[in-house]
Design an enzyme around this catalytic site. Sequence first.
Site, PDB file in Angstrom:
ATOM      1  N   PHE A   1       2.801  35.860  -1.334  1.00 49.06           N
ATOM      2  CA  PHE A   1       2.299  34.515  -1.652  1.00 49.06           C
ATOM      3  C   PHE A   1       3.395  33.579  -2.143  1.00 49.06           C
ATOM      4  O   PHE A   1       3.127  32.596  -2.821  1.00 49.06           O
ATOM      5  CB  PHE A   1       1.162  34.580  -2.688  1.00 49.06           C
ATOM      6  CG  PHE A   1       0.097  35.572  -2.347  1.00 49.06           C
ATOM      7  CD1 PHE A   1      -0.501  35.561  -1.098  1.00 49.06           C
ATOM      8  CD2 PHE A   1      -0.300  36.537  -3.264  1.00 49.06           C
ATOM      9  CE1 PHE A   1      -1.483  36.484  -0.765  1.00 49.06           C
ATOM     10  CE2 PHE A   1      -1.275  37.469  -2.935  1.00 49.06           C
ATOM     11  CZ  PHE A   1      -1.867  37.437  -1.681  1.00 49.06           C
TER      12      PHE A   1
ATOM     13  N   GLY B   1       1.501  27.879  12.839  1.00 48.38           N
ATOM     14  CA  GLY B   1       1.390  28.656  11.593  1.00 48.38           C
ATOM     15  C   GLY B   1       0.037  28.485  10.923  1.00 48.38           C
ATOM     16  O   GLY B   1      -0.533  27.400  10.907  1.00 48.38           O
TER      17      GLY B   1
ATOM     18  N   GLU C   1      -0.961  29.166   5.284  1.00 47.88           N
ATOM     19  CA  GLU C   1      -1.290  28.458   4.052  1.00 47.88           C
ATOM     20  C   GLU C   1      -2.326  27.359   4.216  1.00 47.88           C
ATOM     21  O   GLU C   1      -2.935  26.921   3.241  1.00 47.88           O
ATOM     22  CB  GLU C   1      -0.001  27.885   3.436  1.00 47.88           C
ATOM     23  CG  GLU C   1       0.888  29.001   2.935  1.00 47.88           C
ATOM     24  CD  GLU C   1       2.327  28.572   2.703  1.00 47.88           C
ATOM     25  OE1 GLU C   1       2.685  28.360   1.551  1.00 47.88           O
ATOM     26  OE2 GLU C   1       3.079  28.447   3.683  1.00 47.88           O
TER      27      GLU C   1
HETATM   28 MO1  MOS Z   1       4.742  30.957   0.913  1.00 49.47          MO
HETATM   29  S1  MOS Z   1       4.352  29.997  -0.846  1.00 49.47           S
HETATM   30  O1  MOS Z   1       5.749  29.880   1.650  1.00 49.47           O
HETATM   31  O2  MOS Z   1       5.187  32.517   0.682  1.00 49.47           O
END
Ligand code: MOS
Length: 755
Positions: free
Chosen positions: A250, A714, A717
């Site tokens: 993370f 991606g 996130e």
């Molecule tokens: Mo992530 S916060 O770019 O591992």
Amino acid sequence: MSDIRLTEASSHMRHGSNIGQPLTRRDGILKVTGQARYAADNHVPGMLHAVLAVSSVARGRVTFLDVEAAKRHPGVVDVMTPVHKPRLAEDPDAKTHPFMFRLELLQDDTVRYANQAIAVVIAETLESATEGAALLAPRYETQPARVGLDGDKSFAPPAVGVGNPAEVRHGDVNSALTDASMRIEATYETPAQYHNAMEPHAIVAAWDGDTLSIDTPSQGLAMAQARIAGLFGIPPSNIHIRSPFLGGGFGSKGLISGPQILGIMAARLVGKPVKLTLRREQMYGPVGHRAPTRQTLRVGMDGDGRLTAIDHHARTASSSFDDFFEPAADASHTLYASPAIATSHEVVRLDTGTPLFMRAPGEAPGSIALESAIDEAAWMCGMDPLAFRLKNYADVEPITGKPFSSKALRECYAQGAERFGWARRPLKPRQLRDEAGFLVGWGVGTATFPALMFAADARAVIRADGSGLVESGAHDMGQGAWTALAQIAADGLGLDLAQVEFRAGTSDLPDAGIAGGSAHTATAGMAIHNAGAAVTAKLADLAMSDERSPLFGAGNTGVIARDGRLYRRDDESWSEDYADILTRAGLAEIEARGKGGMDPAAQSIYAMHAHGAVFAEVKVDPDLGQVRVSRMVGAFAAGRIINPRLARSQLFGGMIWGISFALHEEAVMDPRSGRLLNANLAEYHVPVNADVPSLDVLTVEEHDPYVNALGIKGVGEIGVTGSAGAIANAVWHATGFRVRRFPIRIGDLVVPASD
Ligand code: MOS
């Protein structure tokens, strides 16, 4: 990693498309049967155990450590302190690279934050080392800790790493706000959060002269190798790091942390292999966290519900000794069309460990504030929040005026709303109840995250038996790199997945960059793809220049690599097997390298972002204020999806972080001591299964020829970014309470009894 046996996924595709298949994780069986070996599972012969002694004060000096008592304890071998430690070749406070974390490596007796390492006890067993550490009985000279966003005066920070400047302006926000027919001003607060990966930071380090062998979890092997090389004054090639599996990162394993380096120093000091594993509470300090934010949004609208100004200001915190800050206001650069936009940040220095990138740094807390403010603005205009977002849809990137390389956000809104049943939403809050009498609310949030790429290398080999090998020092922190990157590798070589050996997770392989910024699949994937293309091109040259080959002279039309054969592009009845080409040429194998990285020319023209729309339903007990998320639908457009099963899992994970952000997570600091009051997983709340309803994820088709040749944006996130705001907006719609301090608490949602 020849000792890792990845299983072949069930599917057998022909005709070259491993990409796009929903394969199960190739490392899944190893993990569920306990055979996947994480760093702390390693036991080297003759290994000692190291345990950190950490500071119980947040600011001051260590004045005394009872080293003699610890050393007398049975099994204790040595105690590493600021006056007894191996010499380092580099000052741990030096910063020679923008992506560098200043480290606490016992350089002196200063205490910068609670839980900072102040000594390391090395013993024959973990128990002896733990007991020895307890015997150190430190004494301190203590200064008052600076705690909270008002704990010190603020300053405008420099840009961090690859980040944007702290202040960005487009148009004249102040006059636009003055001229606006309607405006809102609201302040939102988000707490400090800690990464809390399930696997603690751990290291097993063994020196042999000036070479170093390490098992440790890493999201950035080459950067870790370079940092260690600098600190110990040895060449990077002397350092071999194995990091086949991570139990989550993370962001907290993106840069090698102080405790990991202390493990290496301990091994140096005693001349034996050493294992050091952080205890859960020791992970609240030295390995990064998300800084708290206080964000003020001033938003102006014209009479038609069109945005005329967005002013997004964030106050956040850094440590007393380093500069990372959470770029929360940057979320307003991308999402909504407005002729005037300003974003700015100010930072206070607190007595905490240095904050670090964590699960959508910037966008996660930033979008929760922006998406709440947009909802408040829609309500002020008397508009449905989705209609308001569509009215203010950005057709070009608002802050730069650049066109988007691709943006299927309208489709995300439409498909998500349809699946959710948004059209039936009453405009006013507090209108819906379920059969049990709970208040029901529906909210929407927009998701956005940049489509980033870093730089990576890969190596591809085709062997005379027709099989392939692809090497990339890539990292699988649970996201599925072992599988998704192997799918790209197989397609790049024109082979079935079962025919390709894929090596990753060690520092001796080509540098795959950092597994972060949701950019790993794109970055490492493009390096792998290009290496595959390069090696098949070499093979084609061999065949086309050999008159014994059916492909002789095909040079002008070219060939296609598929199913372990090369085919003439203009007439596929002419083809030849890889194995035949290499065997006839007398070669055991042929190899090539490839690079992955952003295309600066495309970057200068296009804005590149993934997008999504998240719809949430909450149920709130009207008497107790208890909130449950009962349903969520997320529709995401993130370019080409390499593996829909793994992408869905990533997006689910992000949406669960959103639940966590809106309703659970908060690190609570004691203002008197500067110590965390809930540095454990019992009191630092994260959602458990009972908090997570069945989630629905749609991936909306998006073809992007500009982000990279594979069209990957991606998915790591983006899931968190719209989700927390959608939940906050649903809570408002259920109850009529607009909560601006996160996480939302029970007490925020009940009318105090007025007896
Ligand atoms: Mo992530 S916060 O770019 O591992």
